[in-house]
Write a protein that holds these residues in place. Structure first.
Motif, short mmCIF file in Angstrom:
data_model
loop_
_atom_site.label_atom_id
_atom_site.label_comp_id
_atom_site.label_asym_id
_atom_site.label_seq_id
_atom_site.Cartn_x
_atom_site.Cartn_y
_atom_site.Cartn_z
N ALA A 3 0.71 -1.30 -0.08
CA ALA A 3 0.02 0.05 -0.17
C ALA A 3 0.90 1.12 0.05
O ALA A 3 0.52 2.37 -0.64
CB ALA A 3 -1.06 0.11 1.21
N ILE A 4 1.94 1.30 0.76
CA ILE A 4 2.70 2.25 1.06
C ILE A 4 4.32 1.86 1.15
O ILE A 4 4.64 0.87 1.71
CB ILE A 4 2.42 3.18 2.35
CG1 ILE A 4 0.93 3.60 2.46
CG2 ILE A 4 3.46 4.26 2.58
CD1 ILE A 4 0.63 3.71 3.89
N SER A 5 4.99 2.66 0.22
CA SER A 5 6.61 2.24 0.40
C SER A 5 7.46 3.49 0.71
O SER A 5 7.18 4.36 -0.02
CB SER A 5 6.91 1.31 -0.73
OG SER A 5 6.61 1.61 -1.66
N PHE A 6 8.12 3.37 1.63
CA PHE A 6 9.23 4.27 1.77
C PHE A 6 10.53 3.73 1.37
O PHE A 6 10.95 2.81 1.59
CB PHE A 6 9.42 4.52 3.35
CG PHE A 6 8.40 4.98 3.95
CD1 PHE A 6 7.98 6.26 4.24
CD2 PHE A 6 7.22 4.09 4.67
CE1 PHE A 6 6.83 6.88 4.68
CE2 PHE A 6 6.15 4.67 5.31
CZ PHE A 6 5.83 6.06 5.21
N GLY A 25 17.52 7.09 5.90
CA GLY A 25 17.60 6.14 5.53
C GLY A 25 16.39 5.13 5.57
O GLY A 25 16.51 3.89 5.90
N VAL A 26 15.32 5.49 5.67
CA VAL A 26 14.11 4.71 6.02
C VAL A 26 13.84 3.91 4.86
O VAL A 26 13.26 4.49 3.74
CB VAL A 26 13.05 5.48 6.65
CG1 VAL A 26 11.58 4.67 6.81
CG2 VAL A 26 13.27 6.09 7.90
N ASP A 27 13.70 2.69 4.69
CA ASP A 27 13.05 1.81 3.93
C ASP A 27 12.08 0.80 4.62
O ASP A 27 12.28 0.05 5.66
CB ASP A 27 14.19 0.68 3.37
CG ASP A 27 15.17 1.48 2.45
OD1 ASP A 27 14.81 2.14 1.51
OD2 ASP A 27 16.23 1.36 2.85
N LEU A 28 10.87 0.86 4.27
CA LEU A 28 9.57 0.46 4.86
C LEU A 28 8.53 -0.01 3.90
O LEU A 28 8.14 0.94 3.09
CB LEU A 28 9.37 1.28 6.20
CG LEU A 28 8.16 0.72 7.10
CD1 LEU A 28 8.59 -0.72 7.53
CD2 LEU A 28 7.77 1.52 7.59
N SER A 29 8.04 -1.01 3.83
CA SER A 29 6.86 -1.36 3.12
C SER A 29 5.61 -1.66 3.72
O SER A 29 5.68 -2.62 4.86
CB SER A 29 7.16 -2.74 2.03
OG SER A 29 8.12 -2.59 1.25
N VAL A 30 4.59 -1.06 3.84
CA VAL A 30 3.33 -1.38 4.42
C VAL A 30 2.48 -2.06 3.59
O VAL A 30 1.73 -1.66 2.55
CB VAL A 30 2.68 -0.02 4.87
CG1 VAL A 30 1.27 -0.21 5.59
CG2 VAL A 30 3.51 0.87 5.58
N PRO A 31 2.29 -3.40 3.81
CA PRO A 31 1.38 -4.25 3.33
C PRO A 31 -0.18 -3.90 2.97
O PRO A 31 -0.70 -3.46 3.96
CB PRO A 31 1.35 -5.78 3.88
CG PRO A 31 2.65 -5.85 4.95
CD PRO A 31 2.74 -4.04 5.20
#
Ligand code: ADP
Ligand code: ADP
Length: 232
Positions: A3-6, A25-31
């Protein structure tokens, strides 16, 4: 899906002749369809992260994608479109004191320019979804904290978003009211298939409803994944 990716997100704010680094350096995937909780201390960067999802802040590095759209580069109509797809609720509710429950819930629909009859029907439906039909003509000052937050939730859902952002939405509520609001968020997640991204400083909130979580410390994600894995 996601849904959202950083992606490599950094954010600095100007401060007294220098810069303060809020995120790095934020890497994050919100399913898609998840309830994802971001936890961290005050000043860790949680609000900054959340506010990038609806374009209230822009990254100074990297990008934030919502349903594939680059929020940081969106302007005008594209940004308004993203904001219709992303609802938000707040710790202090942010209701207009001069407007009734109906009036508050109607606001985003008035801004979107919907015809009055459509607004009326939609407002009734939203107020029913959050269980406030009997209180529809009351004013915020006449409501409890939990009732106010339910108005906030109805207003956030008005434009039919795919994502709901929650900024410490239960921090001002007592434990019992917190539970009812968390249950409402779970039901919305389940019934509407909405992705929920919430920030909190309380582990109990995550334990109760989050399917996924990330821990943020001094602007960096130090741990992330399914909640069961992290609590185990
Ligand atoms: P949290 O939500 O976890 O408390 P924030 O995202 O609000 O963290 O803040 C992260 C860091 O960025 C803090 O050091 C804070 O002081 C700073 N910060 C946040 N917003 C601003 C701003 N508008 N101007 C300058 N510094 C800010
Ligand atoms: P306020 O006094 O807070 O301005 P109003 O009730 O006068 O609130 O109207 C605000 C919005 O609520 C309007 O956009 C209107 O379409 C909607 N509204 C007003 N009456 C009703 C109603 N009976 N049912 C559903 N929506 C209503």
């Amino acid at each position: 899906g996601t849904a959202i990716s950083f992606e490599g997100v950094g954010k600095t704010y100007p401060k007294a002749g220098g810069l303060v680094t809020a995120l790095e350096g934020v890497d994050l995937s919100v399913p898609e369809g998840s309830i994802t909780g971001i936890i961290g201390r005050s000043g860790a960067g949680k609000s900054t992260l959340l506010r990038m999802v609806n374009g209230l802040e822009r990254p100074t590095e990297g990008r934030v994608l919502v349903a594939g759209h680059d929020v940081g580069r969106a302007r005008g109509g594209a940004l308004r479109g993203i904001r219709r797809d992303v609802g938000m609720i707040f710790q202090h509710f942010n209701l207009l004191a001069s407007r009734s429950v109906r009036g508050n819930v109607a606001l985003p629909l008035e801004i979107a320019g919907l015809p009055r009859a459509r607004i009326r029907a939609r407002v009734d439906e939203l107020i029913d979804q959050v269980g406030l039909t009997a209180l529809a003509d009351r004013y915020p000052a006449e409501l409890s904290g939990g009732q106010k937050q339910r108005v906030g939730i109805a207003r956030a859902l008005a434009t039919g978003p795919k994502v709901l952002l929650s900024d410490e939405a239960t921090s001002a509520l007592d434990p019992e009211t917190t539970q009812t609001v968390l249950e409402l968020l779970s039901r919305i997640n389940r019934d509407l298939g909405l992705t929920v991204l919430l920030i909190t400083h309380e582990m109990a909130v995550l334990r109760d409803i989050a399917s996924h979580m990330a821990v943020i410390e001094a602007g960096r994600i130090v741990e992330s994944g399914p909640t069961y894995g992290i609590f185990a």
